[in-house]
Design a protein around this motif. Sequence first.
Motif, PDB file in Angstrom:
ATOM      1  N   GLY A   1      28.872  37.122  27.105  1.00 20.23           N
ATOM      2  CA  GLY A   1      28.393  35.812  27.547  1.00 20.23           C
ATOM      3  C   GLY A   1      28.978  35.342  28.862  1.00 20.23           C
ATOM      4  O   GLY A   1      29.005  34.138  29.138  1.00 20.23           O
ATOM      5  N   ILE A   2      29.444  36.256  29.712  1.00 16.56           N
ATOM      6  CA  ILE A   2      30.003  35.891  31.018  1.00 16.56           C
ATOM      7  C   ILE A   2      28.989  36.226  32.100  1.00 16.56           C
ATOM      8  O   ILE A   2      28.514  37.360  32.187  1.00 16.56           O
ATOM      9  CB  ILE A   2      31.328  36.629  31.289  1.00 16.56           C
ATOM     10  N   LEU A   3      28.634  35.227  32.906  1.00 13.66           N
ATOM     11  CA  LEU A   3      27.708  35.429  34.021  1.00 13.66           C
ATOM     12  C   LEU A   3      28.521  35.793  35.253  1.00 13.66           C
ATOM     13  O   LEU A   3      29.424  35.054  35.651  1.00 13.66           O
ATOM     14  CB  LEU A   3      26.903  34.153  34.281  1.00 13.66           C
ATOM     15  N   LYS A   4      28.221  36.944  35.863  1.00 11.75           N
ATOM     16  CA  LYS A   4      29.014  37.441  36.985  1.00 11.75           C
ATOM     17  C   LYS A   4      28.132  37.719  38.191  1.00 11.75           C
ATOM     18  O   LYS A   4      26.989  38.161  38.043  1.00 11.75           O
ATOM     19  CB  LYS A   4      29.740  38.729  36.602  1.00 11.75           C
ATOM     20  N   LEU A   5      28.665  37.455  39.373  1.00 10.30           N
ATOM     21  CA  LEU A   5      28.026  37.891  40.614  1.00 10.30           C
ATOM     22  C   LEU A   5      28.957  38.912  41.250  1.00 10.30           C
ATOM     23  O   LEU A   5      30.107  38.616  41.575  1.00 10.30           O
ATOM     24  CB  LEU A   5      27.796  36.728  41.579  1.00 10.30           C
ATOM     25  N   MET A   6      28.463  40.137  41.388  1.00  4.51           N
ATOM     26  CA  MET A   6      29.247  41.211  41.988  1.00  4.51           C
ATOM     27  C   MET A   6      28.610  41.622  43.302  1.00  4.51           C
ATOM     28  O   MET A   6      27.392  41.534  43.485  1.00  4.51           O
ATOM     29  CB  MET A   6      29.330  42.404  41.043  1.00  4.51           C
ATOM     30  N   ASP A   7      29.442  42.054  44.239  1.00  6.67           N
ATOM     31  CA  ASP A   7      28.924  42.537  45.512  1.00  6.67           C
ATOM     32  C   ASP A   7      29.640  43.816  45.906  1.00  6.67           C
ATOM     33  O   ASP A   7      30.642  44.202  45.310  1.00  6.67           O
ATOM     34  CB  ASP A   7      29.042  41.472  46.617  1.00  6.67           C
TER      35      ASP A   7
END
Length: 408
Positions: free
Chosen positions: A262-268
């Motif tokens: 349930g963790i929303l992540k933005l990765m780059d």
Amino acid sequence: MFILFLFSLLLSQHYCAEVYNITSSQPLAQGQTLVSPGRIFELGFFSPSNNSENNKYVGIWHKNIYPQKVVWVANREKPIAAADTLASLTISSNGNLELIDGIQSTVWSTNISVPSNTSAAMLLDSGNFVVKVNIEAADQLWESFDYPSDTLLPSMLLGFDSKSGKRNVLTAWKSESDPSTGMFLVGLTPQVPSQVVIWMNGSTPYWRTGPWDKSKFLGVPMMDDEYQSGYFLHDNEQQGTKYFSYNILDKTVACMDITSEGILKLMDSVNGENWNLHWAAQKNSCDKYGACGPFGVCTASESPTPICKCLKGFVPKSDEEWSEGNRTGGCVPKSVTLRGKGDGFSKMVGLKVPDFHEYITSSDAEECKIQCLNNCSCLAYAYVNAEFSFLSHAVCITNSFCQMKEIE
């Protein structure tokens, strides 16, 4: 000469393992991958956690970035048995893209109306897997971007079409080794301003971004605080559509996903080789929806138990529950006697704007304050100066008694 011949043969076999389109005469077999023109994305058969004993799926991932992150899965609810080596992805006689198993049974299909069986499937450099009437056609008959899995890629849309009822949402994997639908869902709310919400089991709010201020979501301070941040909310009232999307302006590769926890992540990936965590939701115990209940304020800490307190003028609704560590019941007003001073406001900073709010237009903060005072149901106001957007939030439960539903 024999060595040169062997070398050229190996090159030929490696080249044959990569294809650039799928047609009725050229299916995608196991051991082959479909590659986008710029060799950015790759589609093929995979086993979760790289375990050959696991079931097999058809998925899309970035070709050269590690660790490998699968961003879309076709047959996430209908896996192929690990022992099945004859499954393939092909264009069927009716022109649909189909995944068939070793006994020629259809496991997954695009299930669309196709004018002929000359259609072709290809993978674009955006990560969008598309089906066209033929290889040269410009328009798509079907695209994977319309059916997200757990990941939102740049230029993908998260939102809804209120007229058709179609929703683009992210659904978490059940676990790292099981891509079937898990318990967390991410979507955009229809309210104004909208916010992104994580729901648990389809309907229970688990986390929210806070409202949109024309450049970012107010409750996600890790988002860039510039108007040209690369985040967009497309709202077309006439068409009844509302979508959130993003594009990384410096051409950095990125993906936003919801984990099975349930963790929303933005990765780059700046170098195009390794993933870096740009930001993540659910950083601490206070990020959980309604951690301290109505009229409660949560102070962030590393402890799994949130540190809660009541707003000024409020007391715990249940002293017994609070003493036991359960603060979700929140707080209630103290019994006070007004002494003719009238209504006023207590300034609070560093709080996420409450979930239930009303959007109004004002010229300045003072006008926002006056409008709130003149509205019997208004409990608080927040002035946000971002491209002339302003927020006032309150909820009226009855005509005579008003209560703020949630404050985090």
